[in-house]
Design an enzyme around this catalytic site. Structure first.
Site, mmCIF file in Angstrom:
data_model
loop_
_atom_site.group_PDB
_atom_site.id
_atom_site.type_symbol
_atom_site.label_atom_id
_atom_site.label_comp_id
_atom_site.label_asym_id
_atom_site.label_seq_id
_atom_site.Cartn_x
_atom_site.Cartn_y
_atom_site.Cartn_z
ATOM 1 N N LYS A 1 3.376 7.903 2.659
ATOM 2 C CA LYS A 1 3.921 9.211 2.280
ATOM 3 C C LYS A 1 4.193 10.088 3.502
ATOM 4 O O LYS A 1 5.238 10.713 3.614
ATOM 5 C CB LYS A 1 2.926 9.908 1.338
ATOM 6 C CG LYS A 1 3.473 11.160 0.736
ATOM 7 C CD LYS A 1 2.669 11.632 -0.455
ATOM 8 C CE LYS A 1 3.075 10.918 -1.733
ATOM 9 N NZ LYS A 1 2.228 11.079 -2.852
ATOM 10 N N LYS B 1 -6.339 20.881 21.291
ATOM 11 C CA LYS B 1 -5.817 19.517 21.277
ATOM 12 C C LYS B 1 -4.991 19.301 22.532
ATOM 13 O O LYS B 1 -4.150 20.138 22.891
ATOM 14 C CB LYS B 1 -4.930 19.282 20.047
ATOM 15 C CG LYS B 1 -4.284 17.896 20.073
ATOM 16 C CD LYS B 1 -3.777 17.462 18.727
ATOM 17 C CE LYS B 1 -3.016 16.142 18.822
ATOM 18 N NZ LYS B 1 -3.850 14.966 18.694
ATOM 19 N N GLY C 1 0.845 -1.200 0.000
ATOM 20 C CA GLY C 1 0.000 0.000 0.000
ATOM 21 C C GLY C 1 0.871 1.238 0.000
ATOM 22 O O GLY C 1 0.563 2.231 0.652
ATOM 23 N N GLU D 1 -9.360 16.759 20.829
ATOM 24 C CA GLU D 1 -8.766 17.284 19.596
ATOM 25 C C GLU D 1 -9.607 18.418 19.054
ATOM 26 O O GLU D 1 -10.832 18.390 19.160
ATOM 27 C CB GLU D 1 -8.717 16.187 18.534
ATOM 28 C CG GLU D 1 -7.686 15.146 18.789
ATOM 29 C CD GLU D 1 -7.609 14.179 17.629
ATOM 30 O OE1 GLU D 1 -6.971 14.518 16.627
ATOM 31 O OE2 GLU D 1 -8.212 13.096 17.723
ATOM 32 N N LYS E 1 -3.698 -0.201 13.756
ATOM 33 C CA LYS E 1 -5.074 -0.285 14.179
ATOM 34 C C LYS E 1 -5.998 0.226 13.058
ATOM 35 O O LYS E 1 -5.528 0.995 12.232
ATOM 36 C CB LYS E 1 -5.296 0.491 15.469
ATOM 37 C CG LYS E 1 -5.177 2.015 15.332
ATOM 38 C CD LYS E 1 -5.666 2.715 16.552
ATOM 39 C CE LYS E 1 -7.053 3.238 16.368
ATOM 40 N NZ LYS E 1 -7.148 4.532 15.701
ATOM 41 N N HIS F 1 0.380 3.752 18.339
ATOM 42 C CA HIS F 1 1.419 4.801 18.309
ATOM 43 C C HIS F 1 1.493 5.575 19.633
ATOM 44 O O HIS F 1 2.486 6.228 19.902
ATOM 45 C CB HIS F 1 1.244 5.718 17.096
ATOM 46 C CG HIS F 1 0.161 6.738 17.216
ATOM 47 N ND1 HIS F 1 -1.160 6.441 17.049
ATOM 48 C CD2 HIS F 1 0.208 8.061 17.500
ATOM 49 C CE1 HIS F 1 -1.887 7.542 17.221
ATOM 50 N NE2 HIS F 1 -1.074 8.535 17.499
ATOM 51 N N HIS G 1 -5.753 3.285 22.430
ATOM 52 C CA HIS G 1 -4.797 4.228 23.022
ATOM 53 C C HIS G 1 -5.072 4.497 24.506
ATOM 54 O O HIS G 1 -4.167 4.435 25.336
ATOM 55 C CB HIS G 1 -4.832 5.575 22.299
ATOM 56 C CG HIS G 1 -4.661 5.486 20.813
ATOM 57 N ND1 HIS G 1 -3.763 4.641 20.219
ATOM 58 C CD2 HIS G 1 -5.265 6.151 19.791
ATOM 59 C CE1 HIS G 1 -3.827 4.801 18.902
ATOM 60 N NE2 HIS G 1 -4.732 5.697 18.627
ATOM 61 N N GLY H 1 -0.114 4.963 -0.643
ATOM 62 C CA GLY H 1 -1.096 5.577 0.262
ATOM 63 C C GLY H 1 -0.517 6.690 1.120
ATOM 64 O O GLY H 1 0.685 6.961 1.133
#
Ligand code: BG6
Length: 442
Positions: A20, A304, A13, A192, A124, A154, A216, A16
């Site tokens: 990137k 956030k 992938g 957020e 996830k 993460h 998380h 995607g």
């Protein structure tokens, strides 16, 4: 720290967004730091047609690192392709794909029958609920041993999260008070400002509880409240997290949705998906029984920030506290964006008799340490490449966390809230004023 070499990294992938924005830049940074070097190949795969040159030029990376990048269309035959690139002792496959494609892709790579040591890294969501998580884990287990599977969360790679265990076990003073005798409540705030921006396809089927809490935030809670592992070996740490997760009961959930959500591109106009949630849970073990844990998390609010607050019991109503107005001690773990720890204490106001002021002792990463903390993906990829499972989530952890929500997801009314503001809490509690602590260490 040993460098990584003789390794082929496959990114399935590769055209995607994740590749990137995160994966290739993280590998480029590791390469520049000399952490991955000598005989490295990064092979992007996917359905699109790219020449190596086209593939390389789609990333903003150094020419030197770009020369290690290759592109291979699809999966069948990739074994021979890699053999023609060189001799590698290890293959790490990163599935940067929609979760619905994990099982098929995992099988396709297994069908290649690589002779080297192989590991497979996935992001996830690991399933949508308990049943689908179990199914996914069993599908992966058909082709890979658990020791070959690395599930990314993460949050575990965030520096301030890794410090929770050090704070608890590296400092004698906090251990004796870390229990229901001294703690009044635990509050987790993970909010957020951004809306779901362009992620309707995923988010509208998921909602914030699946997106943030099951993974998380339960991981944060587990690190904060679990018993001490016998060693720092990943297996021992995971065992304690699983024990803790097993003792959680979700007591109450309230769901909210920001008022412009249904008008977002790709969102069902009658969607009842929650974009904000409040949860009360209990931890039913000797250490924490009777102490409420509150979690609130959501999108499209005023700022956030991720903070964990441990509020201690108020001092007795004697001496200077006869009126009961001395604020209770609190410890605030500031996970992001500013990172640090704040301890609230009561102090005599200079000069004034018997007047007490709330004051603070704080530790800020930006004042105590120089240099930038490495980006989470650099840490995760480096650990994945060297096979260190500490920051990854096991099948049992993810299933145990899903199990807590059995019969509790997508239930109850969804209350609307104004975009840019916190919804009115349905809990009759004194939330810690996390906005106040947002300014510390900033
Ligand atoms: C992701 C969620 O796992 O975590 C996103 O899918 C969320 O919806 C993100 O925005 C939050 O991560 P961070 O590191 O920005 O707090």
């Amino acid at each position: 720290m040993k460098n990584i070499h003789n390794c082929a990294i496959i990114i399935a992938g590769a055209s995607g967004d994740l590749a990137k924005r995160k994966l290739i830049p993280a590998l480029d940074a590791l390469y520049k730091q000399g952490k991955i070097c000598n005989n490295i190949a990064v092979i992007g795969t996917g359905r699109s047609n790219f020449t190596n040159e086209q593939f390389r030029s789609s990333f903003a990376i150094s020419d030197d690192f770009a020369s290690h990048l290759h592109y291979y269309k699809n999966t069948a035959g990739i074994k021979q392709f890699i053999e023609a690139l060189g001799q590698f002792s290890k293959i790490v496959i990163f599935l940067s794909l929609p979760p619905s494609a994990y099982a098929v892709a995992a099988k396709e790579f297994a069908d290649e029958r690589f002779e080297q040591q192989v590991s497979i890294v996935i992001e996830k969501p690991f399933g949508y609920d308990y049943a689908s998580a179990k199914l996914l884990n069993s599908q992966l287990a058909e082709y890979y041993d658990e020791s070959q599977i690395l599930r990314i969360d993460h949050y575990l790679a965030k520096e301030a999260v890794q410090n929770i265990m050090v704070f608890r076990y590296g400092n004698t003073v906090f251990n004796p008070v870390w229990n229901s005798h001294y703690v009044e409540s635990i509050q987790i705030n993970a909010i957020e400002q951004l809306t779901i921006i362009e992620r309707a396809g995923y988010f509208d089927k998921s909602g914030i509880i699946r997106d943030m809490v099951q993974n998380h935030l339960l991981q944060l809670l587990a690190l904060l409240t679990m018993e001490a592992p016998v060693t720092l070996n990943p297996h021992d740490v995971k065992m304690q997290k699983i024990c803790l997760l097993n003792s959680i009961k979700i007591e109450e959930i309230h769901r909210y949705q920001y008022d412009t959500y249904r008008g977002e591109n790709g969102v069902d106009s009658e969607s009842t998906t929650e974009t904000f949630a409040e949860i009360r849970l209990s931890i039913n073990n000797m250490r924490w029984a009777g102490i409420p844990v509150y979690i609130r998390t959501g999108k499209a609010v005023h700022r956030k920030g991720t903070e964990i607050g441990v509020r201690f019991k108020a001092p007795p109503k004697v001496l200077f506290n006869e009126n009961g107005d001395i604020p209770a001690n609190q410890i605030i773990f500031k996970i992001q964006p500013a990172e640090g720890i704040v301890l609230d204490i009561a102090t005599k106001t200079p000069g004034a008799d018997e007047q007490i002021s709330p004051t603070y002792m704080n530790f800020c990463y930006n004042q105590n340490f120089t240099g930038n903390n490495p980006e989470a993906y650099q840490k995760l990829l480096f650990d994945a490449l060297r096979g260190d499972h500490t920051l990854f989530v096991s099948a049992e952890e993810t299933e145990t966390a899903w199990k807590l929500f059995e019969g509790k997801l997508d239930r109850g009314d969804v209350v609307h809230y104004t975009t840019g503001k916190l919804p009115q809490s349905k809990f009759d509690i004194r939330w810690i004023d996390f906005d106040y602590y947002a300014n510390f260490c900033a």
